[in-house]
Design a protein around this motif. Sequence first.
Motif, PDB file in Angstrom:
ATOM      1  N   HIS A 221       0.837  -1.190   0.000  1.00 60.64           N
ATOM      2  CA  HIS A 221       0.000   0.000   0.000  1.00 60.64           C
ATOM      3  C   HIS A 221       0.878   1.248   0.000  1.00 60.64           C
ATOM      4  O   HIS A 221       1.797   1.369   0.819  1.00 60.64           O
ATOM      5  CB  HIS A 221      -0.911  -0.018   1.233  1.00 60.64           C
ATOM      6  CG  HIS A 221      -2.033   0.969   1.177  1.00 60.64           C
ATOM      7  ND1 HIS A 221      -1.837   2.330   1.226  1.00 60.64           N
ATOM      8  CD2 HIS A 221      -3.380   0.782   1.071  1.00 60.64           C
ATOM      9  CE1 HIS A 221      -3.003   2.953   1.165  1.00 60.64           C
ATOM     10  NE2 HIS A 221      -3.967   2.023   1.075  1.00 60.64           N
ATOM     11  N   ALA A 222       0.579   2.194  -0.891  1.00 64.47           N
ATOM     12  CA  ALA A 222       1.406   3.391  -1.015  1.00 64.47           C
ATOM     13  C   ALA A 222       1.304   4.303   0.199  1.00 64.47           C
ATOM     14  O   ALA A 222       2.242   5.044   0.504  1.00 64.47           O
ATOM     15  CB  ALA A 222       0.997   4.170  -2.265  1.00 64.47           C
ATOM     16  N   ASP A 232      10.800  -1.529  -3.032  1.00 66.40           N
ATOM     17  CA  ASP A 232      10.093  -0.941  -4.184  1.00 66.40           C
ATOM     18  C   ASP A 232      10.938  -1.093  -5.452  1.00 66.40           C
ATOM     19  O   ASP A 232      11.972  -0.416  -5.600  1.00 66.40           O
ATOM     20  CB  ASP A 232       9.811   0.534  -3.913  1.00 66.40           C
ATOM     21  CG  ASP A 232       9.007   1.205  -5.015  1.00 66.40           C
ATOM     22  OD1 ASP A 232       8.785   0.567  -6.072  1.00 66.40           O
ATOM     23  OD2 ASP A 232       8.608   2.362  -4.827  1.00 66.40           O
ATOM     24  N   GLY A 266       0.602  -1.677 -11.451  1.00 64.53           N
ATOM     25  CA  GLY A 266       0.417  -0.434 -12.196  1.00 64.53           C
ATOM     26  C   GLY A 266      -0.620   0.502 -11.614  1.00 64.53           C
ATOM     27  O   GLY A 266      -1.137   1.355 -12.331  1.00 64.53           O
ATOM     28  N   GLY A 267      -0.939   0.378 -10.332  1.00 61.07           N
ATOM     29  CA  GLY A 267      -1.894   1.282  -9.695  1.00 61.07           C
ATOM     30  C   GLY A 267      -1.211   2.519  -9.148  1.00 61.07           C
ATOM     31  O   GLY A 267      -0.058   2.481  -8.703  1.00 61.07           O
ATOM     32  N   THR A 268      -1.932   3.636  -9.120  1.00 63.10           N
ATOM     33  CA  THR A 268      -1.365   4.896  -8.658  1.00 63.10           C
ATOM     34  C   THR A 268      -1.015   4.847  -7.179  1.00 63.10           C
ATOM     35  O   THR A 268      -0.002   5.407  -6.745  1.00 63.10           O
ATOM     36  CB  THR A 268      -2.362   6.044  -8.923  1.00 63.10           C
ATOM     37  OG1 THR A 268      -2.663   6.086 -10.303  1.00 63.10           O
ATOM     38  CG2 THR A 268      -1.787   7.385  -8.479  1.00 63.10           C
ATOM     39  N   ASN A 269      -1.838   4.168  -6.382  1.00 61.04           N
ATOM     40  CA  ASN A 269      -1.624   4.119  -4.934  1.00 61.04           C
ATOM     41  C   ASN A 269      -1.076   2.760  -4.489  1.00 61.04           C
ATOM     42  O   ASN A 269      -1.351   2.293  -3.391  1.00 61.04           O
ATOM     43  CB  ASN A 269      -2.912   4.441  -4.181  1.00 61.04           C
ATOM     44  CG  ASN A 269      -4.037   3.486  -4.538  1.00 61.04           C
ATOM     45  OD1 ASN A 269      -3.950   2.741  -5.518  1.00 61.04           O
ATOM     46  ND2 ASN A 269      -5.103   3.498  -3.740  1.00 61.04           N
TER      47      ASN A 269
END
Length: 399
Positions: A221-222, A232, A266-269
């Motif tokens: 989770h970002a 990362d 590939g999700g922003t968050n």
Amino acid sequence: MSVAALLGAIAPVGVDGKRGGYSRHGFDRADLDLRAWFTEEAGRRGLSVETDRNGALWAWWGSPGDGAVVTGSHLDSVPGGGAYDGPLGVAAALVAVDLLRDRGFTPGRPLAITVFPEEEGGRFGLACLGSRLMTGSVDPATALRLTDPDGATLADALAYAGLDPARVGRDGAALRRIGVFVELHVEQGRGLVDLGAPVGVAHSILAHGRWRLRFTGEGNHAGATLLADRRDPMLPAAGVVLAARRAAAAVAGSRATVGRIVPVPGGTNVIASSVDLWLDARAADDARTRAVVAEISAAAAELAEAEGCAVSVTEESYGDTVVFDPALRDELSGVLGGVPDLPTGAGHDAGVLAAHVPTAMLFVRNPTGVSHAPSEHATDADCEAGAAALADVLAHLAR
């Protein structure tokens, strides 16, 4: 018909509204439409068209035969590519036939135009796929398993195009048909602009290849994952982009480019669980190209370890330095009145064939010096000059 008119006829095909320019990839809908266009234009000129086992199109002036004079190029593009890379060589070949007919010329040996598929590797990731299969420089079983971004295999694409995947592979009969191969291409650089010449001949192609680097870490989770707790893979991937520039800058005349990065999921968050990165590296010879890649690979390993990630490096394609047949190159330059010869950093089907048959290339001036992008260009006058030069060359070789 002029080269400009032929290129204008296919201008609506494969327009990429998102990237700009054109996206025409091996055996997709746009590519199949272009193959149909070529077949129709060849038929209008009384040329008989056939498709070989690897999907290359052959248009014959007269009866097919061994030891032919062959010209042509490709019709596919990179994602968001320009209008000239590939299609110019095909359109110029068709116009060259028109010019020779207008002169009353009749070939004294077999003459053909060929269109190689998937030259750019824009769909399946392997450049010059058609010529590599023909010459046996790629294993057909490996090639058939190549997948596009949607998961379709080359075998799927061939079947969709009406070809038999079981028949792909080295084609000695097709190679015997090529007595000499001449490919006309828009120049990918500013050599002819700086020399003030509309047409030139190729001297050589840099050693070049493509490598995939896969960084694996831990997806998370970002917002909920502290920086100290992260593994990362995007960090070492980003570092490699910079490392590639540094490594290439340290070796005179070399190039190293990262043009594609794909994080998963590939999700922003979302912290990525893995990142795939593709490296294109080129230099004057094998040793220097390998040295650049080794430097980048070492940097990738160091960066990955620092972030608690792993990295793998896979060579997806490679071509050593190509020096085009010197006697043929000088002969054609003489036919054209002593036009300049120049090296290129771009790969071509002609470069793959050069290890098997006498091969040469003609370049047409590109006033922007830009290629693989929408602003790639050649003036109408230079396109017609290229077709006329090709006609002179074909007449000389096939007299």
